[in-house]
Design a protein around this motif. Structure first.
Motif, PDB file in Angstrom:
ATOM      1  N   ASN A  24       0.823  -1.212   0.000  1.00  0.00           N
ATOM      2  CA  ASN A  24       0.000   0.000   0.000  1.00  0.00           C
ATOM      3  C   ASN A  24       0.858   1.264   0.000  1.00  0.00           C
ATOM      4  O   ASN A  24       0.525   2.253  -0.662  1.00  0.00           O
ATOM      5  CB  ASN A  24      -0.950   0.003   1.196  1.00  0.00           C
ATOM      6  N   ALA A  25       1.960   1.228   0.746  1.00  0.00           N
ATOM      7  CA  ALA A  25       2.861   2.393   0.790  1.00  0.00           C
ATOM      8  C   ALA A  25       3.443   2.654  -0.594  1.00  0.00           C
ATOM      9  O   ALA A  25       3.472   3.804  -1.067  1.00  0.00           O
ATOM     10  CB  ALA A  25       3.983   2.157   1.797  1.00  0.00           C
ATOM     11  N   LEU A  26       3.898   1.616  -1.261  1.00  0.00           N
ATOM     12  CA  LEU A  26       4.483   1.785  -2.603  1.00  0.00           C
ATOM     13  C   LEU A  26       3.434   2.235  -3.605  1.00  0.00           C
ATOM     14  O   LEU A  26       3.721   3.039  -4.498  1.00  0.00           O
ATOM     15  CB  LEU A  26       5.163   0.492  -3.043  1.00  0.00           C
ATOM     16  N   LYS A  27       2.201   1.748  -3.463  1.00  0.00           N
ATOM     17  CA  LYS A  27       1.120   2.196  -4.354  1.00  0.00           C
ATOM     18  C   LYS A  27       0.864   3.684  -4.157  1.00  0.00           C
ATOM     19  O   LYS A  27       0.707   4.434  -5.126  1.00  0.00           O
ATOM     20  CB  LYS A  27      -0.158   1.403  -4.090  1.00  0.00           C
ATOM     21  N   ARG A  28       0.858   4.139  -2.903  1.00  0.00           N
ATOM     22  CA  ARG A  28       0.674   5.573  -2.632  1.00  0.00           C
ATOM     23  C   ARG A  28       1.774   6.400  -3.295  1.00  0.00           C
ATOM     24  O   ARG A  28       1.513   7.459  -3.862  1.00  0.00           O
ATOM     25  CB  ARG A  28       0.678   5.844  -1.130  1.00  0.00           C
ATOM     26  N   LEU A  29       3.006   5.913  -3.200  1.00  0.00           N
ATOM     27  CA  LEU A  29       4.113   6.635  -3.824  1.00  0.00           C
ATOM     28  C   LEU A  29       3.965   6.662  -5.344  1.00  0.00           C
ATOM     29  O   LEU A  29       4.171   7.698  -5.970  1.00  0.00           O
ATOM     30  CB  LEU A  29       5.453   6.010  -3.433  1.00  0.00           C
ATOM     31  N   ARG A  30       3.604   5.526  -5.926  1.00  0.00           N
ATOM     32  CA  ARG A  30       3.399   5.497  -7.388  1.00  0.00           C
ATOM     33  C   ARG A  30       2.293   6.459  -7.798  1.00  0.00           C
ATOM     34  O   ARG A  30       2.414   7.170  -8.794  1.00  0.00           O
ATOM     35  CB  ARG A  30       3.080   4.074  -7.846  1.00  0.00           C
ATOM     36  N   ASP A  31       1.202   6.489  -7.021  1.00  0.00           N
ATOM     37  CA  ASP A  31       0.094   7.393  -7.335  1.00  0.00           C
ATOM     38  C   ASP A  31       0.541   8.853  -7.259  1.00  0.00           C
ATOM     39  O   ASP A  31       0.160   9.659  -8.109  1.00  0.00           O
ATOM     40  CB  ASP A  31      -1.084   7.161  -6.385  1.00  0.00           C
ATOM     41  N   ALA A  53       2.579   9.719 -10.316  1.00  0.00           N
ATOM     42  CA  ALA A  53       1.963   9.397 -11.611  1.00  0.00           C
ATOM     43  C   ALA A  53       2.099  10.557 -12.593  1.00  0.00           C
ATOM     44  O   ALA A  53       2.194  10.340 -13.813  1.00  0.00           O
ATOM     45  CB  ALA A  53       0.493   9.033 -11.419  1.00  0.00           C
ATOM     46  N   ALA A  54       2.112  11.763 -12.111  1.00  0.00           N
ATOM     47  CA  ALA A  54       2.210  12.927 -13.010  1.00  0.00           C
ATOM     48  C   ALA A  54       3.537  12.984 -13.741  1.00  0.00           C
ATOM     49  O   ALA A  54       3.662  13.691 -14.752  1.00  0.00           O
ATOM     50  CB  ALA A  54       2.028  14.214 -12.204  1.00  0.00           C
ATOM     51  N   TYR A  55       4.522  12.217 -13.297  1.00  0.00           N
ATOM     52  CA  TYR A  55       5.845  12.256 -13.907  1.00  0.00           C
ATOM     53  C   TYR A  55       6.071  11.149 -14.918  1.00  0.00           C
ATOM     54  O   TYR A  55       7.171  10.940 -15.377  1.00  0.00           O
ATOM     55  CB  TYR A  55       6.934  12.220 -12.822  1.00  0.00           C
ATOM     56  N   LYS A  56       5.025  10.430 -15.275  1.00  0.00           N
ATOM     57  CA  LYS A  56       5.174   9.346 -16.262  1.00  0.00           C
ATOM     58  C   LYS A  56       5.113   9.889 -17.663  1.00  0.00           C
ATOM     59  O   LYS A  56       4.612  10.897 -17.965  1.00  0.00           O
ATOM     60  CB  LYS A  56       4.097   8.290 -16.050  1.00  0.00           C
TER      61      LYS A  56
END
Length: 181
Positions: free
Chosen positions: A168-175, A178-181
Motif C-alpha cells: 500500500n505504501a508503494l502504491k501511494r508513492l506510485r500514485d 503518476a504525473a511524472y510518467k
C-alpha cells in the motif's frame, strides 16, 4: 580547582548559565569530535552531529536528568545522532530506486534539479501522510533494510500485514508520482 560537571549542569538548569554550558563544551568537544570523526570519516558530518548533541543539551537543560557521568551521556547521545545521520543518508539513497523507476523522459527535461527536488518533496509528503503503521513499515524497509520477517517481529504484526502495508505504501508513492510518467 575544576568545577564538577554536575554543578555546571545545575547552573545551566537553574540559571540558564551560558558560561557553564561553554565550559562543558570546551571540556568534551575534542573527545567527542574524535569519536564522531572515527565513525563518520567526514569532518563536516562529525561537526554537524556534535553540534546537534550540544544544541540538544542546551535545549533540554531544564528537564535533563543525567543518571550517569556526563561524558558517558554525551557519548551515547552522539552515538544516536550518528545513527540518525546514517539513517537519513540511507533514507535518501533508498529513494533513488524510485527515481530509477521513472521514465527517462522525466530526467531529460530542461531543469532536472527542479524536477528531482519536486519529486523528493512529493515522496517526503507521501511518506508523512501515510498512516503510522504503514509509515513505520515503509521506513523500516527503506531505511533499515529489514526483511518482511524482521519487520513483523519488530512491530509485533504478521508478515502478511507487513506485506500489505508495504504494498500500500508503494502504491501511494506510485500514485503521487503518476504525473511524472
Amino acid at each position: 580547582m575544576q568545577v564538577p560537571d554536575t554543578a555546571l549542569l545545575e547552573r545551566m538548569r537553574a540559571y540558564d548559565d551560558k558560561a557553564a554550558f561553554d565550559e562543558l563544551y570546551r571540556r568534551y568537544w575534542e573527545q567527542l569530535y574524535i569519536a564522531a570523526y572515527a565513525r563518520l570519516q567526514n569532518d563536516a558530518d562529525a561537526k554537524d552531529c556534535l553540534q546537534e548533541v550540544f544544541v540538544s543539551l542546551w535545549r533540554k537543560r531544564r528537564e535533563l536528568q543525567i543518571r550517569e557521568q556526563l561524558p558517558a551521556y554525551l557519548h551515547v547521545a552522539l552515538k544516536y545522532r550518528i545513527l540518525n545521520h546514517f539513517r537519513s543518508h540511507q533514507h535518501y539513497q533508498k529513494h533513488l530506486d524510485i527515481f530509477a523507476a521513472l521514465p527517462p523522459a522525466v530526467l531529460t527535461r530542461t531543469d532536472d534539479r527542479l524536477v528531482m527536488a519536486e519529486i523528493q518533496q512529493l515522496i517526503a509528503a507521501a511518506v508523512a501522510d501515510m498512516p503510522e503503521k504503514m509509515q513505520q513499515v515503509y521506513l523500516l524497509s527503506r531505511q533499515d533494510n529489514l526483511s518482511v520477517r524482521e519487520m513483523a517481529a519488530q512491530l509485533g504484526i504478521s508478515e502478511q500485514t507487513v506485506k500489505n502495508q508495504l504494498s500500500n505504501a508503494l502504491k501511494r508513492l506510485r500514485d503521487r508520482l503518476a504525473a511524472y510518467k
